[in-house]
Design a protein around this motif. Structure first.
Motif, PDB file in Angstrom:
ATOM      1  N   ASP A 265       0.844  -1.190   0.000  1.00  0.00           N
ATOM      2  CA  ASP A 265       0.000   0.000   0.000  1.00  0.00           C
ATOM      3  C   ASP A 265       0.882   1.244   0.000  1.00  0.00           C
ATOM      4  N   ILE A 266       0.240   2.405  -0.014  1.00  0.00           N
ATOM      5  CA  ILE A 266       0.934   3.676   0.209  1.00  0.00           C
ATOM      6  C   ILE A 266       0.374   4.271   1.489  1.00  0.00           C
ATOM      7  N   TYR A 267       1.254   4.543   2.436  1.00  0.00           N
ATOM      8  CA  TYR A 267       0.810   5.111   3.719  1.00  0.00           C
ATOM      9  C   TYR A 267       1.251   6.569   3.805  1.00  0.00           C
ATOM     10  N   CYS A 268       0.322   7.440   4.160  1.00  0.00           N
ATOM     11  CA  CYS A 268       0.619   8.865   4.296  1.00  0.00           C
ATOM     12  C   CYS A 268       0.517   9.257   5.758  1.00  0.00           C
ATOM     13  N   GLY A 269       1.677   9.413   6.405  1.00  0.00           N
ATOM     14  CA  GLY A 269       1.715   9.780   7.811  1.00  0.00           C
ATOM     15  C   GLY A 269       1.863  11.275   7.988  1.00  0.00           C
ATOM     16  N   LYS A 270       1.771  11.716   9.220  1.00  0.00           N
ATOM     17  CA  LYS A 270       1.820  13.152   9.504  1.00  0.00           C
ATOM     18  C   LYS A 270       3.233  13.710   9.532  1.00  0.00           C
ATOM     19  N   GLY A 271       4.233  12.856   9.385  1.00  0.00           N
ATOM     20  CA  GLY A 271       5.608  13.341   9.396  1.00  0.00           C
ATOM     21  C   GLY A 271       5.978  14.064   8.121  1.00  0.00           C
TER      22      GLY A 271
END
Length: 395
Positions: A265-271
């Motif tokens: 998947d592609i994960y979009c974190g807040k960093g």
């Protein structure tokens, strides 16, 4: 004399105000970086990785796993559905994600590559830079530990990936600078390395990691042989998010076309993950701490092929409103811009990131100017009165 003394006091006062505001700015910036530079806030306790979060849809359908999640994080699944973390049960390590939208999947056409295109790609100056923010990350079944203070097993994976990319004719610079310890300030330390590498003007900048979830989430098979999946991570807290995310979706789509088993998947974190530096900066999670390192090695030639094909062997359609909506793998790459060309031509918006540094400076100047104006205004009557007194005495 009095005017000179007043001027000296004004200068001294202004310097003191400037120093105070500068000190405050320097204190705020690391706090900001710490808050926006983490990927695993609860990563390790006494050397043991914490249990990962199991994420479900709001309809209680299993979605994915992640070592750490925050409300607002995004996930793009293999069927190009985007979800957002809505709530987290910290005690039971469970999170729930709501469906946001169907993301437009690039329309991919595969064509045989012409001989001219093959020669053009082989002769192209291809250049990629890599580093590791979390140098300690390791693979417990192979390395004996999930974390090694210093150069962990992730260094072996990075070097193997470098070798596979070089087989594709890509010049690779791998910087093994240590950024330990593994904490929320690691990204602030690795930013120095990332900036140094980016000064080489690479076509892409990759940060190599491994995840902290169950082995089963990354375990896959290719031709009845076990291998490890790869997760792409993009940081939301940088002004270059849209470009990074779009590039990630292209790599993701090309990967699914060539090797459907490769990406999870592609994960979009807040960093921020230092991705504001350029349009093609990605973070790769190379398996998880509970998977054998050899299984990651098995996947690396395929990942290298996807990276090479995505950047240099895939063209975009400039006639489209969004050129990456229709992409061609192979074909005539000498007559159309490649994905690499396309993202090179998009203005990097990372300059907006300097606003964070500019604001404290503006505060300093405004604060200092206001202080000077206030002193001049309130001291003027006293100066006038004293001047009149002196004139009377002279008479």
């Amino acid at each position: 004399m009095k005017n000179t003394k007043l001027l000296r006091n004004l200068i001294l006062f202004t310097l003191v105000i400037a120093m105070i505001f500068s000190a405050l700015a320097m204190a705020i910036i690391p706090i900001y970086q710490t808050a926006h530079g983490k990927i695993e806030t609860s990563y390790a306790v006494d050397g043991q990785v914490n249990d990962s979060y199991i994420v479900y849809t709001t309809d209680n359908v299993y979605l994915f796993e992640k070592s750490d999640v925050e409300v607002g994080d995004l996930i793009l699944t293999k069927d190009f559905k985007q979800y957002e973390i809505e709530s987290i049960d910290q005690e039971n390590r469970i999170a729930y994600a709501k469906f946001i939208k169907d993301v437009k999947r690039p329309n991919i056409t595969k064509k045989p590559k012409s001989r001219a295109s093959q020669l053009s790609q082989e002769n192209e100056n291809k250049n990629i830079c890599m580093y590791m923010t979390h140098n300690d990350e390791s693979y417990k079944p192979t390395d004996g530990y999930d974390s090694i203070y210093g150069a962990g097993g992730i260094h072996d994976v990075a070097k193997k990936f470098k070798a596979e990319l070089e087989k594709q004719g890509i010049k690779v610079t791998l910087d093994e600078t240590l950024h330990i310890p593994h904490n929320s300030s690691a990204y602030s330390r690795s930013s120095v390395t990332a900036k140094k590498l980016n000064n080489q003007n690479p076509d892409a900048l990759f940060d190599i990691h491994r995840d902290g979830v169950a082995r089963s989430y990354y375990l896959t098979k290719i031709d009845n042989k076990e291998a490890s999946k790869v997760r792409i991570v993009v940081g939301k807290s940088n002004p270059n998010f849209n470009q990074n995310y779009e590039f990630a979706t292209v790599v993701f789509a090309v990967g699914q076309e060539l090797y459907p088993w490769l990406f999870s998947d592609i994960y979009c974190g807040k960093g921020h993950y230092n991705q504001a530096l350029q349009n093609k900066a990605l973070l790769f999670e190379m398996g998880t701490y509970l998977i054998e390192k050899d299984l990651v090695y098995t996947s690396l030639p395929y990942l290298a092929d996807v990276v090479n094909t995505s950047l240099y062997g895939t063209t975009v359609d400039e006639e489209e409103e969004n050129p990456v909506d229709n992409i061609i793998i192979g074909g005539d790459i000498t007559s159309k811009p490649t994905v690499n060309d396309h993202f090179n031509n998009i203005s990097n918006t990372s300059s907006k990131g300097y606003l964070f540094w500019l604001i404290p400076l503006l505060i300093t100047f405004v604060g200092g100017g206001t202080a000077i104006a206030a002193i001049l205004i309130f001291s003027k009557p006293k100066q006038t009165k004293a001047r009149k007194g002196n004139n009377k005495n002279k008479k």
